[in-house]
Motif scaffolding. Sequence first.
Motif, PDB file in Angstrom:
ATOM      1  N   PRO A   1      -7.771   9.663   7.314  1.00 15.42           N
ATOM      2  CA  PRO A   1      -7.905   8.212   7.221  1.00 15.42           C
ATOM      3  C   PRO A   1      -6.566   7.567   6.875  1.00 15.42           C
ATOM      4  O   PRO A   1      -5.642   8.258   6.459  1.00 15.42           O
ATOM      5  CB  PRO A   1      -8.917   8.029   6.085  1.00 15.42           C
ATOM      6  N   SER A   2      -6.476   6.267   7.043  1.00 13.00           N
ATOM      7  CA  SER A   2      -5.233   5.560   6.742  1.00 13.00           C
ATOM      8  C   SER A   2      -4.892   5.727   5.266  1.00 13.00           C
ATOM      9  O   SER A   2      -5.658   5.338   4.389  1.00 13.00           O
ATOM     10  CB  SER A   2      -5.388   4.071   7.064  1.00 13.00           C
ATOM     11  N   GLY A   3      -3.717   6.309   5.001  1.00 14.37           N
ATOM     12  CA  GLY A   3      -3.302   6.504   3.624  1.00 14.37           C
ATOM     13  C   GLY A   3      -3.043   5.189   2.902  1.00 14.37           C
ATOM     14  O   GLY A   3      -3.406   5.027   1.738  1.00 14.37           O
ATOM     15  N   HIS A   4      -2.429   4.231   3.600  1.00 18.93           N
ATOM     16  CA  HIS A   4      -2.176   2.930   2.982  1.00 18.93           C
ATOM     17  C   HIS A   4      -3.483   2.205   2.662  1.00 18.93           C
ATOM     18  O   HIS A   4      -3.640   1.655   1.568  1.00 18.93           O
ATOM     19  CB  HIS A   4      -1.309   2.060   3.902  1.00 18.93           C
ATOM     20  N   ALA A   5      -4.409   2.198   3.629  1.00 24.69           N
ATOM     21  CA  ALA A   5      -5.684   1.519   3.395  1.00 24.69           C
ATOM     22  C   ALA A   5      -6.470   2.215   2.295  1.00 24.69           C
ATOM     23  O   ALA A   5      -7.054   1.568   1.416  1.00 24.69           O
ATOM     24  CB  ALA A   5      -6.507   1.490   4.692  1.00 24.69           C
ATOM     25  N   MET A   6      -6.468   3.542   2.337  1.00 28.18           N
ATOM     26  CA  MET A   6      -7.234   4.307   1.358  1.00 28.18           C
ATOM     27  C   MET A   6      -6.649   4.171  -0.046  1.00 28.18           C
ATOM     28  O   MET A   6      -7.363   3.890  -1.015  1.00 28.18           O
ATOM     29  CB  MET A   6      -7.274   5.775   1.772  1.00 28.18           C
TER      30      MET A   6
ATOM     31  N   GLY B   1       0.805  -1.208   0.000  1.00 32.53           N
ATOM     32  CA  GLY B   1       0.000   0.000   0.000  1.00 32.53           C
ATOM     33  C   GLY B   1       0.839   1.259   0.000  1.00 32.53           C
ATOM     34  O   GLY B   1       0.293   2.359   0.135  1.00 32.53           O
ATOM     35  N   GLY B   2       2.151   1.124  -0.144  1.00 28.06           N
ATOM     36  CA  GLY B   2       3.038   2.283  -0.175  1.00 28.06           C
ATOM     37  C   GLY B   2       2.989   2.983  -1.529  1.00 28.06           C
ATOM     38  O   GLY B   2       2.659   2.383  -2.555  1.00 28.06           O
TER      39      GLY B   2
END
Length: 260
Positions: free
Chosen positions: A161-166, A95-96
């Motif tokens: 919100p979570s940047g990786h999840a988003m 997710g990076g």
Amino acid sequence: MPAAGLSEEAMHTLLAPATRLWLRLRLNEVGPLLSMSACGFFAWAFIALADEVREGETHALDSRLLLALRDPQNPANPLGPSWLEESARDITGLGGYAILTLLTLAAVTYLLMAGKRGAALLVLAAIVGGTLLSTGLKLGFERPRPDLVPHATRVYTASFPSGHAMMSAITYLTLGALLARVERSRRVSAFIMGLAILTTLLVGVSRVYLGVHWPSDVLAGWAVGAAWASLCWFVALQLQRRGQVEKPGEASPPADAKPE
């Protein structure tokens, strides 16, 4: 009677534009209706969750879930063997920004080589737009990172919100929806979407396991990403109908092709 007739005429006048728009967007068909419904649902879920986070209603549950994944005797250690923590770091890397950028460029290049220029442009616009949306939301909320446990990986931005999840949801679900749409085989389309969903879920869970995000951060990231992917799916259907994005099995004609 005249009053009733006037009332019916006025009602028809009010409903006619909405009916024309409904049919123009083909919301009477399964695909467009399902994509718009999904977009509305996930957008509503994010707004509701964001409101709870602002009021501090999620903090107690967030804390319990975060600590439940840690060794009670030593909160610095996540539950499970050491290889599991290392695996979580590998998964969270999916997710990076570096990995997602390479994946997006690879997908765009593939679509261009396959003669699907419209789909390639749509993928690029969807991912760039999603990145801007993610950045704007993070700057708007500025929620601090969890401080209950040590972070098992480096972090640089706000928590909600979570940047990786988003971004994993935006990238994998958008690519999955668009690539599945231009894929002729239903089995292959189902595999693509299943893989996109699984990857998105694993990245989000890894962020909580590594202690760098509250669970509500990840839920919010999933919600926004799913809403954006659904919107992109809806746009793809509309553009395919207009011939601006290739349909399954279809390719753009060569640039030097002569009209018959």
